[in-house]
Design a protein around this motif. Structure first.
Motif, PDB file in Angstrom:
ATOM      1  N   GLN A 190      -5.641   6.577   6.584  1.00 22.13           N
ATOM      2  CA  GLN A 190      -5.965   5.182   6.847  1.00 22.13           C
ATOM      3  C   GLN A 190      -4.773   4.294   6.482  1.00 22.13           C
ATOM      4  OE1 GLN A 190     -10.296   6.171   4.940  1.00 22.13           O
ATOM      5  NE2 GLN A 190      -9.773   4.008   5.015  1.00 22.13           N
ATOM      6  N   PRO A 191      -4.714   3.074   7.035  1.00 22.18           N
ATOM      7  CA  PRO A 191      -3.670   2.139   6.593  1.00 22.18           C
ATOM      8  C   PRO A 191      -3.860   1.809   5.119  1.00 22.18           C
ATOM      9  CG  PRO A 191      -4.794   1.342   8.578  1.00 22.18           C
ATOM     10  CD  PRO A 191      -5.594   2.500   8.066  1.00 22.18           C
ATOM     11  N   ALA A 192      -2.764   1.664   4.426  1.00 18.24           N
ATOM     12  CA  ALA A 192      -2.818   1.322   3.011  1.00 18.24           C
ATOM     13  C   ALA A 192      -1.598   0.483   2.662  1.00 18.24           C
ATOM     14  CB  ALA A 192      -2.877   2.582   2.145  1.00 18.24           C
ATOM     15  N   LEU A 193      -1.654  -0.111   1.477  1.00 18.31           N
ATOM     16  CA  LEU A 193      -0.599  -1.028   1.054  1.00 18.31           C
ATOM     17  C   LEU A 193      -0.277  -0.788  -0.413  1.00 18.31           C
ATOM     18  CD1 LEU A 193      -2.333  -4.042   2.708  1.00 18.31           C
ATOM     19  CD2 LEU A 193      -0.143  -3.134   3.487  1.00 18.31           C
ATOM     20  N   ALA A 194       1.007  -0.715  -0.699  1.00 14.88           N
ATOM     21  CA  ALA A 194       1.448  -0.745  -2.084  1.00 14.88           C
ATOM     22  C   ALA A 194       1.608  -2.211  -2.463  1.00 14.88           C
ATOM     23  CB  ALA A 194       2.779  -0.007  -2.234  1.00 14.88           C
ATOM     24  N   CYS A 195       0.890  -2.631  -3.492  1.00 13.32           N
ATOM     25  CA  CYS A 195       0.783  -4.052  -3.835  1.00 13.32           C
ATOM     26  C   CYS A 195       1.555  -4.342  -5.118  1.00 13.32           C
ATOM     27  CB  CYS A 195      -0.676  -4.442  -4.001  1.00 13.32           C
ATOM     28  SG  CYS A 195      -1.696  -4.084  -2.546  1.00 13.32           S
TER      29      CYS A 195
END
Length: 349
Positions: free
Chosen positions: A286-291
């Motif tokens: 799935q799309p993910a983000l390092a925040c």
């Protein structure tokens, strides 16, 4: 001098003779898919690694007993599955936030972190979305989607193993019966019960299908728009991307917010009290983000969360934000964004 790799039969003979390096070469091609199998069984990359190491040690010690009546791969899956069943019997099942407690409305009280082996954890996705290699299918798509792995954790261990072995790895009922020391009739019965239980807990459309409907360009545009809106703290733009029933979770904090209005209020009152930089990654297919939130003392952007996005009909239904620093290194990300790559418009991508 012939430096070619020995074939598997030669490696097996060497390994049986006590050659540990030959054994490592023999199993190297199976390590990643076995780890993914253990992750599906246990819901945690850390637990999966523990189970994998236990399995490989058992395989090394028991290699003399491998008679070749099944393939080496099947034999390894038998060992790994039983290692996971033993581990799952000793540890609590992994949960998503809604399984742990009700949603909150008070953005001022997020609760104290709930530590220990409690939370379902994300799986770093290092397989390209269009990977043509059939072996890669064991590592991606429905098999490691967050909702599917979370649903698996609600099954008894044997049902969990049967469903994975039959539906994900596509072993026959006879093969699974042999792997689990039971009968094909028992396997088929367990599979029927497991299917019904999982179907009640997963969305009718998989994330793989949702992403396929968006197309690679559409998915990239959605993520880019989300990143841009987040980095400029544009709550209205983010809310426009959310489904009405969107959720925001943040384990190990117990608080989570249910519904677009409550998510918007949490973003406004708490999240955007600081500046952020986001770097797109992938997790669980799935799309993910390092925040990276900004530290108010020195202005640096340090990794604070891995956020996995779940989608439905082109809108975001869940922002699963995982705050545990022990998870972050699994994604191979820098703990801090280089200062030269951060400006007013965001990190270099």
């Amino acid at each position: 001098m012939d430096t070619s790799r020995p074939n598997d039969a030669e490696l097996l003979a060497l390994a049986r003779g006590g050659d540990a390096a030959a054994f490592d070469l023999l199993v190297a091609g199976y390590r990643r898919e076995l780890a993914a199998h253990c992750y599906r069984m246990l819901g945690s990359p850390h637990d999966a690694e523990d189970a994998l190491q236990e399995s490989l040690l058992s395989a090394w010690r028991g290699l003399a007993g491998f008679e070749g009546r099944s393939s080496l791969r099947t034999w390894l899956y038998r060992i790994a599955t039983n290692a996971c069943l033993r581990m799952s019997a000793r540890r609590p099942r992994r949960l998503l936030s809604p399984d742990h407690g009700p949603a909150r409305r008070d953005t001022a009280d997020l609760g104290e972190p709930v530590t220990g082996p409690v939370w379902l954890e994300p799986w770093p996705d290092d397989v390209p979305a269009d990977e043509p290699d059939p072996a890669a299918s064991y590592l991606r798509r429905e098999g490691v989607e967050l909702a599917f792995v979370a649903a698996l954790q609600h099954l008894p261990g044997t049902q969990r193993a049967v469903l994975i072995l039959r539906e994900v790895l596509e072993y026959s009922a006879v093969e699974v019966a042999s792997l689990l020391d039971t009968t094909p009739a028992s396997v088929n019965s367990a599979l029927q019960r497991a299917r019904k239980a999982v179907e009640r807990r997963v969305p009718p459309v998989t994330q793989r299908a949702e992403l396929a409907a968006l197309g690679s360009d559409g998915a990239r545009e959605l993520v880019d728009a989300f990143v841009a809106a987040w980095e400029r703290a544009d709550v209205d733009a983010i809310v426009a991307m959310l489904a009405d029933d969107a959720r925001f979770t943040m384990p190990p904090l117990p608080a989570w917010f249910d519904g677009r209005d409550d998510v918007a209020r949490f973003l406004t009152e708490r999240v955007f009290a600081t500046a952020w930089r986001l770097v797109p990654v992938r997790a669980n297919g799935q799309p993910a983000l390092a925040c990276y939130p900004q530290n108010p003392d020195d202005g640096r952007f340090r990794l604070g969360a891995i956020t996995v996005l779940s989608l439905r009909s082109g809108r975001i239904t869940e922002l699963g934000s995982f705050l545990d620093p022990e998870l972050h290194h699994l994604f191979g990300l820098p703990r801090e964004l280089p200062k030269e790559n951060v400006d007013e418009s965001g990190p270099e991508r």
